[in-house]
Design a protein around this motif. Structure first.
Motif, PDB file in Angstrom:
ATOM      1  N   TYR A 164      -8.871  -5.783  -5.511  1.00  0.00           N
ATOM      2  CA  TYR A 164      -7.643  -5.224  -6.073  1.00  0.00           C
ATOM      3  C   TYR A 164      -7.893  -3.835  -6.636  1.00  0.00           C
ATOM      4  CZ  TYR A 164      -5.732  -9.931  -5.851  1.00  0.00           C
ATOM      5  OH  TYR A 164      -5.286 -11.145  -5.407  1.00  0.00           O
ATOM      6  N   VAL A 165      -6.818  -3.048  -6.693  1.00  0.00           N
ATOM      7  CA  VAL A 165      -6.876  -1.715  -7.289  1.00  0.00           C
ATOM      8  C   VAL A 165      -5.627  -1.544  -8.154  1.00  0.00           C
ATOM      9  CG1 VAL A 165      -5.689  -0.511  -5.393  1.00  0.00           C
ATOM     10  CG2 VAL A 165      -7.342   0.722  -6.786  1.00  0.00           C
ATOM     11  N   ALA A 166      -5.736  -0.718  -9.181  1.00  0.00           N
ATOM     12  CA  ALA A 166      -4.573  -0.438 -10.027  1.00  0.00           C
ATOM     13  C   ALA A 166      -3.498   0.248  -9.194  1.00  0.00           C
ATOM     14  CB  ALA A 166      -4.979   0.450 -11.200  1.00  0.00           C
ATOM     15  N   ARG A 167      -2.286  -0.202  -9.331  1.00  0.00           N
ATOM     16  CA  ARG A 167      -1.165   0.320  -8.558  1.00  0.00           C
ATOM     17  C   ARG A 167      -1.010   1.829  -8.702  1.00  0.00           C
ATOM     18  NH1 ARG A 167       3.526  -2.369  -7.152  1.00  0.00           N
ATOM     19  NH2 ARG A 167       5.026  -0.946  -6.308  1.00  0.00           N
ATOM     20  N   ASP A 168      -1.293   2.375  -9.895  1.00  0.00           N
ATOM     21  CA  ASP A 168      -1.081   3.807 -10.111  1.00  0.00           C
ATOM     22  C   ASP A 168      -2.071   4.680  -9.338  1.00  0.00           C
ATOM     23  OD1 ASP A 168      -3.377   3.458 -11.661  1.00  0.00           O
ATOM     24  OD2 ASP A 168      -2.399   3.974 -13.551  1.00  0.00           O
ATOM     25  N   ARG A 169      -3.079   4.076  -8.714  1.00  0.00           N
ATOM     26  CA  ARG A 169      -4.002   4.848  -7.875  1.00  0.00           C
ATOM     27  C   ARG A 169      -3.540   4.924  -6.425  1.00  0.00           C
ATOM     28  NH1 ARG A 169      -9.753   2.746  -8.458  1.00  0.00           N
ATOM     29  NH2 ARG A 169      -9.129   1.182  -9.928  1.00  0.00           N
ATOM     30  N   LEU A 170      -2.484   4.224  -6.099  1.00  0.00           N
ATOM     31  CA  LEU A 170      -1.971   4.207  -4.727  1.00  0.00           C
ATOM     32  C   LEU A 170      -0.777   5.139  -4.595  1.00  0.00           C
ATOM     33  CD1 LEU A 170      -2.064   0.365  -4.118  1.00  0.00           C
ATOM     34  CD2 LEU A 170      -3.680   2.066  -3.270  1.00  0.00           C
ATOM     35  N   PRO A 171      -0.547   5.650  -3.382  1.00  0.00           N
ATOM     36  CA  PRO A 171       0.643   6.478  -3.189  1.00  0.00           C
ATOM     37  C   PRO A 171       1.908   5.622  -3.259  1.00  0.00           C
ATOM     38  CG  PRO A 171      -0.458   6.077  -1.098  1.00  0.00           C
ATOM     39  CD  PRO A 171      -1.336   5.489  -2.166  1.00  0.00           C
ATOM     40  N   ALA A 172       3.004   6.260  -3.603  1.00  0.00           N
ATOM     41  CA  ALA A 172       4.290   5.549  -3.583  1.00  0.00           C
ATOM     42  C   ALA A 172       4.599   5.199  -2.133  1.00  0.00           C
ATOM     43  CB  ALA A 172       5.388   6.425  -4.166  1.00  0.00           C
ATOM     44  N   PRO A 173       5.122   4.008  -1.884  1.00  0.00           N
ATOM     45  CA  PRO A 173       5.464   3.659  -0.502  1.00  0.00           C
ATOM     46  C   PRO A 173       6.583   4.555   0.017  1.00  0.00           C
ATOM     47  CG  PRO A 173       6.032   1.861  -2.013  1.00  0.00           C
ATOM     48  CD  PRO A 173       5.411   2.943  -2.819  1.00  0.00           C
ATOM     49  N   ALA A 174       6.547   4.829   1.308  1.00  0.00           N
ATOM     50  CA  ALA A 174       7.594   5.621   1.941  1.00  0.00           C
ATOM     51  C   ALA A 174       8.888   4.798   1.976  1.00  0.00           C
ATOM     52  CB  ALA A 174       7.179   5.998   3.364  1.00  0.00           C
ATOM     53  N   GLU A 175       9.975   5.475   2.293  1.00  0.00           N
ATOM     54  CA  GLU A 175      11.259   4.775   2.413  1.00  0.00           C
ATOM     55  C   GLU A 175      11.122   3.666   3.451  1.00  0.00           C
ATOM     56  OE1 GLU A 175      15.886   5.696   3.591  1.00  0.00           O
ATOM     57  OE2 GLU A 175      14.585   7.352   3.035  1.00  0.00           O
ATOM     58  N   ASP A 176      11.657   2.510   3.150  1.00  0.00           N
ATOM     59  CA  ASP A 176      11.582   1.326   4.002  1.00  0.00           C
ATOM     60  C   ASP A 176      10.162   0.784   4.155  1.00  0.00           C
ATOM     61  OD1 ASP A 176      14.291   1.065   4.366  1.00  0.00           O
ATOM     62  OD2 ASP A 176      14.323   2.258   6.194  1.00  0.00           O
ATOM     63  N   GLU A 177       9.260   1.124   3.238  1.00  0.00           N
ATOM     64  CA  GLU A 177       7.944   0.504   3.148  1.00  0.00           C
ATOM     65  C   GLU A 177       7.849  -0.134   1.769  1.00  0.00           C
ATOM     66  OE1 GLU A 177       5.141   3.232   6.029  1.00  0.00           O
ATOM     67  OE2 GLU A 177       4.885   3.390   3.873  1.00  0.00           O
ATOM     68  N   PHE A 178       7.112  -1.240   1.707  1.00  0.00           N
ATOM     69  CA  PHE A 178       7.034  -1.989   0.457  1.00  0.00           C
ATOM     70  C   PHE A 178       5.632  -2.539   0.279  1.00  0.00           C
ATOM     71  CE2 PHE A 178      11.165  -2.455   2.453  1.00  0.00           C
ATOM     72  CZ  PHE A 178      12.011  -1.968   1.469  1.00  0.00           C
ATOM     73  N   TYR A 179       5.168  -2.577  -0.947  1.00  0.00           N
ATOM     74  CA  TYR A 179       3.950  -3.318  -1.243  1.00  0.00           C
ATOM     75  C   TYR A 179       4.335  -4.796  -1.295  1.00  0.00           C
ATOM     76  CZ  TYR A 179       1.574   1.035  -2.349  1.00  0.00           C
ATOM     77  OH  TYR A 179       1.007   2.277  -2.273  1.00  0.00           O
ATOM     78  N   HIS A 180       3.500  -5.636  -0.714  1.00  0.00           N
ATOM     79  CA  HIS A 180       3.787  -7.073  -0.709  1.00  0.00           C
ATOM     80  C   HIS A 180       4.041  -7.580  -2.116  1.00  0.00           C
ATOM     81  CE1 HIS A 180       1.654  -7.855   3.401  1.00  0.00           C
ATOM     82  NE2 HIS A 180       2.567  -6.920   3.475  1.00  0.00           N
ATOM     83  N   ALA A 181       3.283  -7.075  -3.087  1.00  0.00           N
ATOM     84  CA  ALA A 181       3.436  -7.522  -4.476  1.00  0.00           C
ATOM     85  C   ALA A 181       4.847  -7.281  -4.997  1.00  0.00           C
ATOM     86  CB  ALA A 181       2.425  -6.810  -5.373  1.00  0.00           C
ATOM     87  N   ASP A 182       5.549  -6.283  -4.446  1.00  0.00           N
ATOM     88  CA  ASP A 182       6.921  -6.002  -4.886  1.00  0.00           C
ATOM     89  C   ASP A 182       7.924  -6.991  -4.296  1.00  0.00           C
ATOM     90  OD1 ASP A 182       6.002  -3.826  -6.302  1.00  0.00           O
ATOM     91  OD2 ASP A 182       6.441  -2.402  -4.700  1.00  0.00           O
ATOM     92  N   LEU A 183       7.576  -7.588  -3.168  1.00  0.00           N
ATOM     93  CA  LEU A 183       8.495  -8.498  -2.488  1.00  0.00           C
ATOM     94  C   LEU A 183       8.351  -9.940  -2.961  1.00  0.00           C
ATOM     95  CD1 LEU A 183       8.075  -7.072   1.117  1.00  0.00           C
ATOM     96  CD2 LEU A 183       9.998  -6.679  -0.443  1.00  0.00           C
TER      97      LEU A 183
END
Length: 178
Positions: free
Chosen positions: A81-100
């Protein structure tokens, strides 16, 4: 798992005798598994610094402090795992699984059908596993089958293809307990 941490991959099997490990990477480019800095285990108690030594679909990584096959073998199955704030924001119509995961699932009329329990992809495209209270519902994660993803409202609206049968016991009026 907290949405503040995102699952990037999982240690697979050792590679060779010098402590290298294959990694099942869930990043868009599998070799980016080491691009976001140190990763930690699910509990957040162990931190791993990775260096990709052989890119590919299942990259081979060197793990700081792991020098032999036996130590590498002990890592097998560890989720990274990595802290979410180290990842880029998902593009439009892309989602991190954790958000779904955990979002309410409704049909077009607003009937509550269940909750997203998992997002899976075994090579033929992503699909949602929806906990319905009856038999789990598997639905392709396409714009046609999931026309609305409302993260702010914590819900998705589905339009299952004809091949997907929604169990009648899954459909509940809006606001009913799942």
């Amino acid at each position: 798992m907290s949405p503040d941490r995102i699952l990037l991959g999982q240690f697979a099997r050792p590679h060779g005798v010098r402590g290298l490990v294959r990694v099942q990477s869930f990043t868009a480019d599998p070799s980016d598994i080491a691009a976001y800095g140190p990763v930690s285990d699910e509990a957040g108690t162990r931190t791993f610094r990775l260096r990709v030594v052989q890119p590919g679909e299942m990259p081979v990584v060197a793990v700081e402090g792991v020098a032999d096959r036996e130590a590498a073998a002990k890592l097998t199955g560890t989720r990274l795992y990595v802290a979410r704030d180290r990842l880029p924001a998902p593009a439009e119509d892309e989602f991190y699984h954790a958000d779904l995961i955990g979002l309410a699932v409704e049909d077009a009329s607003g009937r509550r059908l269940g909750t997203i329990a998992a997002v899976n992809d075994h090579g033929a495209g992503a699909f949602l596993e929806i906990e319905t209270g009856a038999q789990p519902l598997l639905l392709p994660f396409t714009r046609a089958a999931v026309p609305v993803v409302d993260l702010a409202g914590r819900r998705v609206v589905i339009a299952p293809p004809a091949e997907v049968v929604v169990p009648p016991s899954a459909a509940q009026p809006e606001g009913a307990a799942a």
